[in-house]
Design a protein around this motif. Structure first.
Motif, PDB file in Angstrom:
ATOM      1  N   PRO A 178     -10.596   6.071  12.615  1.00 38.89           N
ATOM      2  CA  PRO A 178     -10.641   5.079  11.527  1.00 38.89           C
ATOM      3  C   PRO A 178      -9.908   3.792  11.925  1.00 38.89           C
ATOM      4  O   PRO A 178      -8.985   3.815  12.737  1.00 38.89           O
ATOM      5  CB  PRO A 178      -9.930   5.783  10.364  1.00 38.89           C
ATOM      6  N   ILE A 179     -10.328   2.699  11.321  1.00 40.20           N
ATOM      7  CA  ILE A 179      -9.652   1.418  11.522  1.00 40.20           C
ATOM      8  C   ILE A 179      -8.666   1.158  10.396  1.00 40.20           C
ATOM      9  O   ILE A 179      -7.618   0.542  10.597  1.00 40.20           O
ATOM     10  CB  ILE A 179     -10.681   0.278  11.630  1.00 40.20           C
ATOM     11  N   ILE A 180      -8.984   1.648   9.185  1.00 40.87           N
ATOM     12  CA  ILE A 180      -8.118   1.462   8.021  1.00 40.87           C
ATOM     13  C   ILE A 180      -7.901   2.811   7.350  1.00 40.87           C
ATOM     14  O   ILE A 180      -8.534   3.806   7.705  1.00 40.87           O
ATOM     15  CB  ILE A 180      -8.737   0.471   7.003  1.00 40.87           C
ATOM     16  N   THR A 181      -7.022   2.843   6.355  1.00 38.61           N
ATOM     17  CA  THR A 181      -6.816   4.049   5.566  1.00 38.61           C
ATOM     18  C   THR A 181      -7.731   4.028   4.344  1.00 38.61           C
ATOM     19  O   THR A 181      -8.226   2.969   3.930  1.00 38.61           O
ATOM     20  CB  THR A 181      -5.370   4.157   5.074  1.00 38.61           C
ATOM     21  N   LYS A 182      -7.954   5.184   3.774  1.00 37.79           N
ATOM     22  CA  LYS A 182      -8.787   5.255   2.573  1.00 37.79           C
ATOM     23  C   LYS A 182      -8.108   4.543   1.408  1.00 37.79           C
ATOM     24  O   LYS A 182      -8.778   3.982   0.533  1.00 37.79           O
ATOM     25  CB  LYS A 182      -9.064   6.705   2.187  1.00 37.79           C
ATOM     26  N   ASP A 183      -6.778   4.532   1.412  1.00 35.88           N
ATOM     27  CA  ASP A 183      -6.048   3.885   0.328  1.00 35.88           C
ATOM     28  C   ASP A 183      -6.368   2.394   0.264  1.00 35.88           C
ATOM     29  O   ASP A 183      -6.667   1.859  -0.810  1.00 35.88           O
ATOM     30  CB  ASP A 183      -4.548   4.104   0.514  1.00 35.88           C
ATOM     31  N   ILE A 184      -6.340   1.715   1.413  1.00 41.09           N
ATOM     32  CA  ILE A 184      -6.621   0.274   1.394  1.00 41.09           C
ATOM     33  C   ILE A 184      -8.100   0.022   1.110  1.00 41.09           C
ATOM     34  O   ILE A 184      -8.465  -0.977   0.487  1.00 41.09           O
ATOM     35  CB  ILE A 184      -6.191  -0.390   2.712  1.00 41.09           C
ATOM     36  N   PHE A 185      -8.976   0.951   1.533  1.00 39.75           N
ATOM     37  CA  PHE A 185     -10.401   0.832   1.198  1.00 39.75           C
ATOM     38  C   PHE A 185     -10.586   0.913  -0.312  1.00 39.75           C
ATOM     39  O   PHE A 185     -11.326   0.110  -0.907  1.00 39.75           O
ATOM     40  CB  PHE A 185     -11.192   1.943   1.889  1.00 39.75           C
ATOM     41  N   ASP A 186      -9.905   1.873  -0.956  1.00 38.98           N
ATOM     42  CA  ASP A 186     -10.006   2.014  -2.411  1.00 38.98           C
ATOM     43  C   ASP A 186      -9.461   0.783  -3.130  1.00 38.98           C
ATOM     44  O   ASP A 186      -9.993   0.371  -4.166  1.00 38.98           O
ATOM     45  CB  ASP A 186      -9.253   3.261  -2.866  1.00 38.98           C
ATOM     46  N   GLN A 187      -8.405   0.185  -2.590  1.00 41.55           N
ATOM     47  CA  GLN A 187      -7.866  -1.034  -3.188  1.00 41.55           C
ATOM     48  C   GLN A 187      -8.912  -2.148  -3.162  1.00 41.55           C
ATOM     49  O   GLN A 187      -9.074  -2.891  -4.140  1.00 41.55           O
ATOM     50  CB  GLN A 187      -6.620  -1.481  -2.436  1.00 41.55           C
ATOM     51  N   CYS A 188      -9.633  -2.256  -2.054  1.00 43.54           N
ATOM     52  CA  CYS A 188     -10.673  -3.282  -1.940  1.00 43.54           C
ATOM     53  C   CYS A 188     -11.813  -3.019  -2.915  1.00 43.54           C
ATOM     54  O   CYS A 188     -12.379  -3.958  -3.492  1.00 43.54           O
ATOM     55  CB  CYS A 188     -11.202  -3.338  -0.507  1.00 43.54           C
ATOM     56  N   GLN A 189     -12.159  -1.743  -3.123  1.00 43.51           N
ATOM     57  CA  GLN A 189     -13.228  -1.449  -4.081  1.00 43.51           C
ATOM     58  C   GLN A 189     -12.809  -1.838  -5.493  1.00 43.51           C
ATOM     59  O   GLN A 189     -13.633  -2.301  -6.298  1.00 43.51           O
ATOM     60  CB  GLN A 189     -13.602   0.042  -4.032  1.00 43.51           C
ATOM     61  N   ALA A 190     -11.519  -1.650  -5.797  1.00 41.88           N
ATOM     62  CA  ALA A 190     -11.014  -2.051  -7.113  1.00 41.88           C
ATOM     63  C   ALA A 190     -11.087  -3.571  -7.286  1.00 41.88           C
ATOM     64  O   ALA A 190     -11.434  -4.078  -8.354  1.00 41.88           O
ATOM     65  CB  ALA A 190      -9.583  -1.560  -7.303  1.00 41.88           C
ATOM     66  N   VAL A 191     -10.781  -4.294  -6.210  1.00 46.08           N
ATOM     67  CA  VAL A 191     -10.859  -5.755  -6.272  1.00 46.08           C
ATOM     68  C   VAL A 191     -12.301  -6.196  -6.456  1.00 46.08           C
ATOM     69  O   VAL A 191     -12.597  -7.083  -7.265  1.00 46.08           O
ATOM     70  CB  VAL A 191     -10.258  -6.382  -4.991  1.00 46.08           C
ATOM     71  N   ILE A 192     -13.214  -5.581  -5.723  1.00 41.00           N
ATOM     72  CA  ILE A 192     -14.634  -5.915  -5.861  1.00 41.00           C
ATOM     73  C   ILE A 192     -15.100  -5.645  -7.280  1.00 41.00           C
ATOM     74  O   ILE A 192     -15.836  -6.438  -7.885  1.00 41.00           O
ATOM     75  CB  ILE A 192     -15.470  -5.108  -4.849  1.00 41.00           C
ATOM     76  N   ALA A 193     -14.656  -4.522  -7.849  1.00 38.27           N
ATOM     77  CA  ALA A 193     -15.105  -4.135  -9.191  1.00 38.27           C
ATOM     78  C   ALA A 193     -14.667  -5.146 -10.248  1.00 38.27           C
ATOM     79  O   ALA A 193     -15.402  -5.436 -11.189  1.00 38.27           O
ATOM     80  CB  ALA A 193     -14.582  -2.745  -9.532  1.00 38.27           C
ATOM     81  N   ARG A 194     -13.483  -5.664 -10.120  1.00 45.75           N
ATOM     82  CA  ARG A 194     -13.017  -6.599 -11.146  1.00 45.75           C
ATOM     83  C   ARG A 194     -13.273  -8.064 -10.777  1.00 45.75           C
ATOM     84  O   ARG A 194     -12.859  -8.979 -11.494  1.00 45.75           O
ATOM     85  CB  ARG A 194     -11.525  -6.388 -11.414  1.00 45.75           C
ATOM     86  N   LYS A 195     -13.952  -8.256  -9.622  1.00 45.72           N
ATOM     87  CA  LYS A 195     -14.332  -9.611  -9.191  1.00 45.72           C
ATOM     88  C   LYS A 195     -13.139 -10.551  -9.245  1.00 45.72           C
ATOM     89  O   LYS A 195     -13.147 -11.574  -9.937  1.00 45.72           O
ATOM     90  CB  LYS A 195     -15.484 -10.147 -10.050  1.00 45.72           C
ATOM     91  N   SER A 196     -12.107 -10.135  -8.529  1.00 43.04           N
ATOM     92  CA  SER A 196     -10.861 -10.892  -8.539  1.00 43.04           C
ATOM     93  C   SER A 196     -11.064 -12.299  -8.012  1.00 43.04           C
ATOM     94  O   SER A 196     -11.818 -12.520  -7.073  1.00 43.04           O
ATOM     95  CB  SER A 196      -9.812 -10.172  -7.682  1.00 43.04           C
ATOM     96  N   GLN A 197     -10.373 -13.249  -8.629  1.00 42.10           N
ATOM     97  CA  GLN A 197     -10.378 -14.637  -8.198  1.00 42.10           C
ATOM     98  C   GLN A 197      -9.053 -14.939  -7.508  1.00 42.10           C
ATOM     99  O   GLN A 197      -8.030 -14.362  -7.840  1.00 42.10           O
ATOM    100  CB  GLN A 197     -10.543 -15.578  -9.401  1.00 42.10           C
ATOM    101  N   PRO A 198      -9.049 -15.855  -6.546  1.00 40.78           N
ATOM    102  CA  PRO A 198      -7.798 -16.159  -5.839  1.00 40.78           C
ATOM    103  C   PRO A 198      -6.855 -16.967  -6.705  1.00 40.78           C
ATOM    104  O   PRO A 198      -7.272 -17.669  -7.617  1.00 40.78           O
ATOM    105  CB  PRO A 198      -8.265 -17.007  -4.640  1.00 40.78           C
ATOM    106  N   LYS A 199      -5.575 -16.792  -6.431  1.00 38.94           N
ATOM    107  CA  LYS A 199      -4.585 -17.647  -7.075  1.00 38.94           C
ATOM    108  C   LYS A 199      -4.675 -19.037  -6.455  1.00 38.94           C
ATOM    109  O   LYS A 199      -4.678 -19.183  -5.244  1.00 38.94           O
ATOM    110  CB  LYS A 199      -3.171 -17.083  -6.879  1.00 38.94           C
ATOM    111  N   VAL A 200      -4.808 -20.029  -7.297  1.00 38.71           N
ATOM    112  CA  VAL A 200      -4.962 -21.399  -6.805  1.00 38.71           C
ATOM    113  C   VAL A 200      -3.616 -21.921  -6.337  1.00 38.71           C
ATOM    114  O   VAL A 200      -2.648 -21.941  -7.096  1.00 38.71           O
ATOM    115  CB  VAL A 200      -5.536 -22.315  -7.905  1.00 38.71           C
ATOM    116  N   LEU A 201      -3.558 -22.284  -5.072  1.00 38.88           N
ATOM    117  CA  LEU A 201      -2.328 -22.777  -4.482  1.00 38.88           C
ATOM    118  C   LEU A 201      -2.478 -24.249  -4.099  1.00 38.88           C
ATOM    119  O   LEU A 201      -3.580 -24.742  -3.899  1.00 38.88           O
ATOM    120  CB  LEU A 201      -1.984 -21.962  -3.229  1.00 38.88           C
ATOM    121  N   ASN A 202      -1.365 -24.904  -4.011  1.00 37.38           N
ATOM    122  CA  ASN A 202      -1.310 -26.277  -3.521  1.00 37.38           C
ATOM    123  C   ASN A 202      -2.102 -27.267  -4.368  1.00 37.38           C
ATOM    124  O   ASN A 202      -2.489 -28.322  -3.897  1.00 37.38           O
ATOM    125  CB  ASN A 202      -1.806 -26.353  -2.064  1.00 37.38           C
TER     126      ASN A 202
END
Length: 522
Positions: free
Chosen positions: A247-271
């Protein structure tokens, strides 16, 4: 047939498909059919070459040749073998129909003798059918081989980006160049601070490219982030398989990404705004709104934005006053220099005592993995006995494989050396040194960042900084109070005869918080 009055097209074809790998090159085909043309004195009006599979209808050069024959430009075809003309029944039927109607009066092959009779057309149809059967059988053999690879946990085709094919081991392995970038892609997206567009820009800047050298598109990143191949599970043709690749990543970080995809997270606007030192760091302790910063008469002041409660009573506070309070907070998170070596020594003792419990836990997890393997075997038996549908089989299999992957990752953690297991604790103890360095530093940015390490829920109330120490930092702050001779006896209910008793009491408390509770710090 085949008089010099008959015009012929020479047609030669070669594809890059597996089915045609052993077929002669176009140059070899041309050499043989031209020799045949000279031998029989045939009138060749054009040579047509095509590099495309004949498994499916739709070859442009072949279709153009048929159109030109129907227009009368030629009435015969020269080819190395009938399978060069067709490997599908539609094109083969077209050829036979044109022979039937007299539009094609002759077909010549160096390998096959053909006459436009009923027997000749039957032979031609059989040859086209055999070519079709060969393609179908080869495709089925390829699919059978792929299914067997999948059952063995082997990726069956060209490696996905981030991996390379190992021809000797017949499996895939992490691409030394791209696998770190794949890992970084998941790590960045898991923070929730990146949209796919921002992720594409960031990773392109780091040098992420496809094998063609072109940057990956937004759609490619979207597919990549949802591909379980990167944490060790193969998803192919709608079914999950346990992979045998690294594996290249852990399942935990993969699951975190799926959660982000599901809620269509937007970036925090900086600068977008002026880069004030404490912008966005604090909330108002009265109304909960963010605290902003503005400049008046050459000084920066922090104040509540009052977006919810317009009559919020919280006053302005100068930036310098907050900076001084942050220094005090960091000072409270410090411990005496002589404590750190002692704490590390105690951790080493606890590390040795932990080996036995780790062994027991490892054996338990191994039994759980064996149990999931048994479930998979029983599931396959039930499916073969038609106890449930294919859809239900796949759903159950996916759940069991997910459980096994979780257990396997836990086992991998437990199988690490005890040095690695205690590494978070050691890092935390070393951070205690950093807290003292940060507290005495003149770099306001360094202090601000370390404050975020030590505390959360940062608030301003009546010009005073309030916060909640994170995890074991709470215990470190308490130990700072405990180290005071006026505080410790009241907490412990003890009477200290001298400095030695006091120091021993404090040391035992620190050992407790370090060796027993710091594991909660991530």
């Amino acid at each position: 047939m085949g008089s010099i009055l008959t015009n012929f097209f020479i047609y030669a074809r070669k594809s890059t498909d597996d089915a045609d790998r052993q077929i002669r090159s176009i140059e070899d085909q041309l050499a043989e059919v031209r020799e045949l043309a000279v031998k029989h004195g045939l009138n060749v009006v054009d040579v047509l070459l095509e590099k495309q599979s004949a498994k499916k209808p739709g070859r442009p050069i072949f279709n153009q040749m048929i159109e030109r024959i129907e227009k009368g430009e030629a009435s015969g075809i020269l080819a190395w073998h009938p399978d060069r003309l067709a490997r599908n029944m539609l094109d083969g039927g077209k050829i036979i129909h044109l022979v039937d109607t007299g539009i094609i009066v002759d077909l010549k092959f160096p390998t096959i003798a053909f006459e436009p009779t009923s027997q000749g057309k039957l032979t031609l149809a059989m040859l086209f059918g055999m070519s079709k059967y060969y393609v179908d059988a080869l495709s089925e053999n390829i699919r059978r081989g792929q299914r067997q690879k999948l059952k063995n946990g082997i990726w069956p085709t060209v490696a996905p980006i981030g991996y390379l094919n190992d021809k000797k081991a017949r499996n895939i392995f992490p691409d030394p160049e791209r696998s770190p970038l794949i890992r970084k892609t998941f790590q960045l997206y898991a923070t929730g601070l990146y949209t796919l567009d921002h992720l594409e820009d960031a990773m392109t800047g780091l040098g992420m490219t496809a094998r063609t050298g072109e940057p990956l598109s937004r759609a490619q990143y979207h597919r990549l982030l949802q591909n379980p191949i990167y944490y060790g599970t193969i998803f192919y043709s709608g079914e999950h398989y346990e992979g045998k690749h690294e594996p290249i990543i852990t399942k935990d970080i993969f699951d975190q990404c799926q959660a982000v995809i599901a809620r269509k997270s937007q970036p925090k606007v900086l600068n977008r705004f002026k880069a004030y030192l404490y912008r966005g760091l604090f909330r108002c302790g009265e109304c909960g709104c963010f605290v902003t910063t503005e400049t008046q008469k050459g000084h920066n002041y922090l104040r509540c934005t009052k977006r919810v409660k317009k009559d919020c009573s919280q006053p302005y506070v100068r930036e310098e006053a907050i900076a001084e309070q942050i220094t005090n907070v960091l000072t409270s998170a410090c411990v005496p220099d002589e404590w750190v070596p002692w704490m590390l020594a105690e951790l080493e003792n606890d590390r040795q005592n932990d080996i036995a419990s780790m062994t027991e836990a490892t054996e338990k997890l191994q039994k759980e993995i064996q149990a999931t393997d048994t479930k998979l075997d029983r599931l396959m038996t039930g499916y073969l006995d038609q106890l449930f549908s294919e859809k239900e089989y796949r759903a159950r299999k996916t759940r069991i494989l997910a459980d096994k992957q979780d257990i396997t990752e836990r086992l991998k953690t437990f199988n690490q050396t005890h040095e690695t297991r205690f590494e978070p604790v050691i890092r935390f103890v070393n951070r205690l040194k950093q807290a003292k360095i940060a507290a005495s530093s003149t770099d306001a940015v360094e202090k601000r960042e370390f404050l975020k390490t030590v505390g959360s829920n940062l608030e301003l109330v009546n010009r005073t900084l309030r916060f909640e120490p994170r995890n074991a930092w709470q215990l470190v702050v308490d130990s700072g109070r405990l180290a005071q001779r006026t505080t410790a006896p009241a907490i412990a209910g003890a009477v200290f005869v001298g400095e030695t008793d006091h120091n021993h009491f404090v040391a035992e408390r620190v050992r407790f918080l370090t060796a027993r509770w710091i594991f909660s710090v991530a």
